[in-house]
Design a protein around this motif. Structure first.
Motif, PDB file in Angstrom:
ATOM      1  N   GLN A   1       0.822  -0.998  -0.079  1.00 63.32           N
ATOM      2  CA  GLN A   1      -0.049  -0.080   0.048  1.00 63.32           C
ATOM      3  C   GLN A   1       0.739   1.343   0.248  1.00 63.32           C
ATOM      4  O   GLN A   1       1.871   1.239   0.747  1.00 63.32           O
ATOM      5  CB  GLN A   1      -0.862   0.055   1.397  1.00 63.32           C
ATOM      6  CG  GLN A   1      -1.733   1.287   1.057  1.00 63.32           C
ATOM      7  CD  GLN A   1      -3.162   0.684   2.195  1.00 63.32           C
ATOM      8  OE1 GLN A   1      -3.641   0.085   1.861  1.00 63.32           O
ATOM      9  NE2 GLN A   1      -2.918   1.682   3.370  1.00 63.32           N
TER      10      GLN A   1
ATOM     11  N   GLY B   1       1.007   5.790  -0.704  1.00 63.87           N
ATOM     12  CA  GLY B   1       0.327   7.120  -0.898  1.00 63.87           C
ATOM     13  C   GLY B   1       1.093   8.057  -1.364  1.00 63.87           C
ATOM     14  O   GLY B   1       2.460   7.943  -1.512  1.00 63.87           O
TER      15      GLY B   1
ATOM     16  N   ALA C   1      -2.271  -3.422   1.910  1.00 70.09           N
ATOM     17  CA  ALA C   1      -3.708  -3.030   1.600  1.00 70.09           C
ATOM     18  C   ALA C   1      -4.630  -4.305   1.986  1.00 70.09           C
ATOM     19  O   ALA C   1      -4.184  -5.198   2.134  1.00 70.09           O
ATOM     20  CB  ALA C   1      -3.781  -2.756  -0.054  1.00 70.09           C
TER      21      ALA C   1
ATOM     22  N   ARG D   1      -7.676  -3.001  -2.199  1.00 69.72           N
ATOM     23  CA  ARG D   1      -7.576  -1.970  -2.109  1.00 69.72           C
ATOM     24  C   ARG D   1      -7.575  -1.186  -0.473  1.00 69.72           C
ATOM     25  O   ARG D   1      -7.054  -2.059   0.232  1.00 69.72           O
ATOM     26  CB  ARG D   1      -9.561  -1.286  -1.973  1.00 69.72           C
ATOM     27  CG  ARG D   1     -10.180  -2.157  -0.910  1.00 69.72           C
ATOM     28  CD  ARG D   1     -11.746  -1.924  -0.921  1.00 69.72           C
ATOM     29  NE  ARG D   1     -12.446  -2.754   0.025  1.00 69.72           N
ATOM     30  CZ  ARG D   1     -12.617  -2.450   1.310  1.00 69.72           C
ATOM     31  NH1 ARG D   1     -12.086  -1.427   1.814  1.00 69.72           N
ATOM     32  NH2 ARG D   1     -13.346  -3.341   1.991  1.00 69.72           N
ATOM     33  N   PRO D   2      -6.915   0.225  -0.439  1.00 70.93           N
ATOM     34  CA  PRO D   2      -6.390   0.491   0.702  1.00 70.93           C
ATOM     35  C   PRO D   2      -7.271   0.189   2.211  1.00 70.93           C
ATOM     36  O   PRO D   2      -8.564   0.381   1.775  1.00 70.93           O
ATOM     37  CB  PRO D   2      -6.562   2.160   0.541  1.00 70.93           C
ATOM     38  CG  PRO D   2      -6.285   2.173  -1.069  1.00 70.93           C
ATOM     39  CD  PRO D   2      -7.253   1.218  -1.585  1.00 70.93           C
ATOM     40  N   SER D   3      -6.542  -0.047   3.090  1.00 66.81           N
ATOM     41  CA  SER D   3      -7.104  -0.235   4.250  1.00 66.81           C
ATOM     42  C   SER D   3      -7.076   0.906   5.263  1.00 66.81           C
ATOM     43  O   SER D   3      -6.222   1.351   5.347  1.00 66.81           O
ATOM     44  CB  SER D   3      -6.300  -1.626   4.739  1.00 66.81           C
ATOM     45  OG  SER D   3      -6.666  -1.829   6.440  1.00 66.81           O
TER      46      SER D   3
ATOM     47  N   VAL E   1      -3.602   2.567   6.417  1.00 61.23           N
ATOM     48  CA  VAL E   1      -3.452   3.876   6.257  1.00 61.23           C
ATOM     49  C   VAL E   1      -3.321   4.664   7.586  1.00 61.23           C
ATOM     50  O   VAL E   1      -2.097   5.558   7.365  1.00 61.23           O
ATOM     51  CB  VAL E   1      -4.891   4.491   5.356  1.00 61.23           C
ATOM     52  CG1 VAL E   1      -4.931   6.015   5.360  1.00 61.23           C
ATOM     53  CG2 VAL E   1      -4.994   4.038   4.016  1.00 61.23           C
TER      54      VAL E   1
ATOM     55  N   PHE F   1      -4.277   7.226  -2.212  1.00 64.22           N
ATOM     56  CA  PHE F   1      -3.602   5.988  -1.671  1.00 64.22           C
ATOM     57  C   PHE F   1      -3.826   4.871  -2.844  1.00 64.22           C
ATOM     58  O   PHE F   1      -4.940   5.070  -3.581  1.00 64.22           O
ATOM     59  CB  PHE F   1      -4.299   5.429  -0.560  1.00 64.22           C
ATOM     60  CG  PHE F   1      -3.652   6.015   0.865  1.00 64.22           C
ATOM     61  CD1 PHE F   1      -2.525   5.851   1.280  1.00 64.22           C
ATOM     62  CD2 PHE F   1      -4.339   7.126   1.288  1.00 64.22           C
ATOM     63  CE1 PHE F   1      -2.044   6.425   2.442  1.00 64.22           C
ATOM     64  CE2 PHE F   1      -3.962   7.797   2.450  1.00 64.22           C
ATOM     65  CZ  PHE F   1      -2.740   7.386   3.047  1.00 64.22           C
ATOM     66  N   TRP F   2      -2.968   3.934  -3.218  1.00 59.89           N
ATOM     67  CA  TRP F   2      -3.337   2.878  -4.026  1.00 59.89           C
ATOM     68  C   TRP F   2      -2.697   1.545  -3.606  1.00 59.89           C
ATOM     69  O   TRP F   2      -1.443   1.676  -2.677  1.00 59.89           O
ATOM     70  CB  TRP F   2      -2.890   3.449  -5.370  1.00 59.89           C
ATOM     71  CG  TRP F   2      -1.317   3.476  -5.463  1.00 59.89           C
ATOM     72  CD1 TRP F   2      -0.693   2.310  -6.123  1.00 59.89           C
ATOM     73  CD2 TRP F   2      -0.557   4.565  -5.307  1.00 59.89           C
ATOM     74  NE1 TRP F   2       0.903   2.861  -6.064  1.00 59.89           N
ATOM     75  CE2 TRP F   2       0.558   4.279  -5.785  1.00 59.89           C
ATOM     76  CE3 TRP F   2      -0.525   5.919  -4.825  1.00 59.89           C
ATOM     77  CZ2 TRP F   2       1.793   5.183  -5.352  1.00 59.89           C
ATOM     78  CZ3 TRP F   2       0.287   6.665  -4.690  1.00 59.89           C
ATOM     79  CH2 TRP F   2       1.515   6.390  -5.129  1.00 59.89           C
ATOM     80  N   SER F   3      -2.715   0.651  -4.530  1.00 63.32           N
ATOM     81  CA  SER F   3      -1.837  -0.640  -4.054  1.00 63.32           C
ATOM     82  C   SER F   3      -1.694  -1.462  -5.407  1.00 63.32           C
ATOM     83  O   SER F   3      -2.564  -1.133  -6.315  1.00 63.32           O
ATOM     84  CB  SER F   3      -2.825  -1.448  -3.262  1.00 63.32           C
ATOM     85  OG  SER F   3      -2.084  -2.879  -2.771  1.00 63.32           O
TER      86      SER F   3
END
Length: 374
Positions: free
Chosen positions: A225, A227, A264, A273-275, A279, A301-303
């Motif tokens: 994950q 950002g 993520a 998906r981001p958690s 985060v 944010f991304w993964s």
């Protein structure tokens, strides 16, 4: 059913598959580069962008050092600089125990030519006053750096095409077998591909391809994950890592700070998906490392999805079951820097049968009961 003929079918058009295609095409082989999606948009295009040798195990050092040479030729290879900068990689320690681990690592790779520099707390705070005052020491690899994976990975596919590779996107391989002379592979859109060689660089999905040839690999999915902040004043002149993991960061020319270090949430196999929990943890770590940006806005944010092996080493080299089949996958979140040399190694193995880079530790059969490594 239409049949396409080629010398080499490469499954997966990320940085390793595209690099392999590039080097093979330069040697005059006919190459078909297939990807189930778009070239360079999976892990190769959404990773952190660190181009570091520091922290890699000793077994990967020959590969990493050769890749370092190739990164120095990046503009010549792909026609753009890919925002590649050799600014240095600084790995920091927050405890005396982590300092000891860092120093032990530095001793283990002393003969590899990394030119590592040890900094005590005073030197860290003098050179990098924007870092946490809790840091007790750090190791600097001055020639490591970072690049933009969203530029580099697709550009490699473009460079391969300019050298003669045929790229087929949205082309998922559903089956492949070896008939004793050729590989017969079929796609989801009912095309047959006949080739002399197959290269499996399918990333997190490469285990499925290996299984078609009876090579079971304990490959698991991981979801790094990351950002990015709003553009900020330029403060970071080095890529950051923390001994023991948990955080890494770099600042690009536009001022944005890209960071990562948590995992993520996997929604379903192949996607994440981001958690919210990770985060929050990641932001807390970032503020602790660089206190001056604690109030910065994070804009995204991304993964991605990456394939990891139990020993965190890749599977790189020939198949243990099928002549003409080669693998390059399982880089466990650390394939961007070594991707160029991995492609060169695979191309050398196909074109000449050998490579000067030692890859014994990366055999695909090392996880089987009779490999002697369990």
């Amino acid at each position: 059913m239409q049949t396409l003929n080629t010398d080499v079918l490469i499954i997966g058009a990320g940085i390793i598959g595209a690099s392999t295609a590039y080097f093979l095409s330069k040697q005059g082989l006919q190459v078909l580069l297939c990807d189930a999606g778009q070239s360079g948009t999976k892990a190769s295009g959404v990773n952190f962008g660190g181009v570091r040798r520091q922290g890699r195990p000793l077994s990967q050092m020959p590969l990493a050092m050769r890749s370092h040479e190739l990164w120095g030729q990046l503009s010549e290879l792909i026609g753009i600089d890919g925002e590649y900068i050799r600014c240095g990689h600084l790995k920091v320690a927050f405890t005396e125990q982590d300092m000891d681990r860092l120093q032990a690592y530095n001793s283990s790779v002393a003969s590899c030519g990394l030119d590592l520099q040890w900094l005590d707390a005073g030197q860290v705070h003098s050179r990098y006053p924007w870092l946490s005052r809790d840091i007790v020491g750090a190791s600097l690899c001055p020639a490591d750096g970072h690049a933009n994976p969203r530029l580099v990975s697709p550009a490699l596919s473009w460079a391969a095409q300019q050298s003669g590779t045929r790229l087929m996107e949205h082309c998922r391989i559903t089956s492949s077998c070896y008939d004793g002379r050729h590989f017969q592979s079929e796609t989801a859109d009912q095309q047959r591909i006949q080739s002399r060689f197959v290269v499996n660089t399918a990333g997190a999905w490469a285990g499925n391809i290996a299984a078609m040839f009876g090579e079971a690999v304990p490959l698991t999915e991981i979801y790094p994950q990351m950002g990015v902040t709003e553009p900020l004043p330029s403060i970071m002149n080095v890529v950051l890592g923390v001994q023991g993991g948990g955080l890494y960061a770099r600042q690009v020319a536009r001022g944005n700070i890209i960071f990562g270090g948590s995992r993520a949430h996997s929604v379903t196999a192949g996607y994440a998906r981001p958690s919210q929990q990770s985060v929050s943890m990641l932001l807390s770590r970032l503020a602790g490392l660089i206190p001056g940006i604690a109030n910065a806005h994070v804009i995204r944010f991304w993964s991605g999805v990456e394939g990891a092996t139990p020993d965190l080493n890749p599977c790189l080299g020939p198949s243990s079951t099928t002549p003409g089949l080669f693998h390059g996958f399982g880089y466990s979140g650390a394939g961007f820097q070594v991707g160029l040399a991995s492609g060169e190694v695979l191309a050398q193995l196909i074109a000449t049968g050998n490579s000067p880079i030692p890859i014994e530790d990366f055999r695909i059969d090392r996880f089987t009961a009779d490999s002697g490594k369990l």
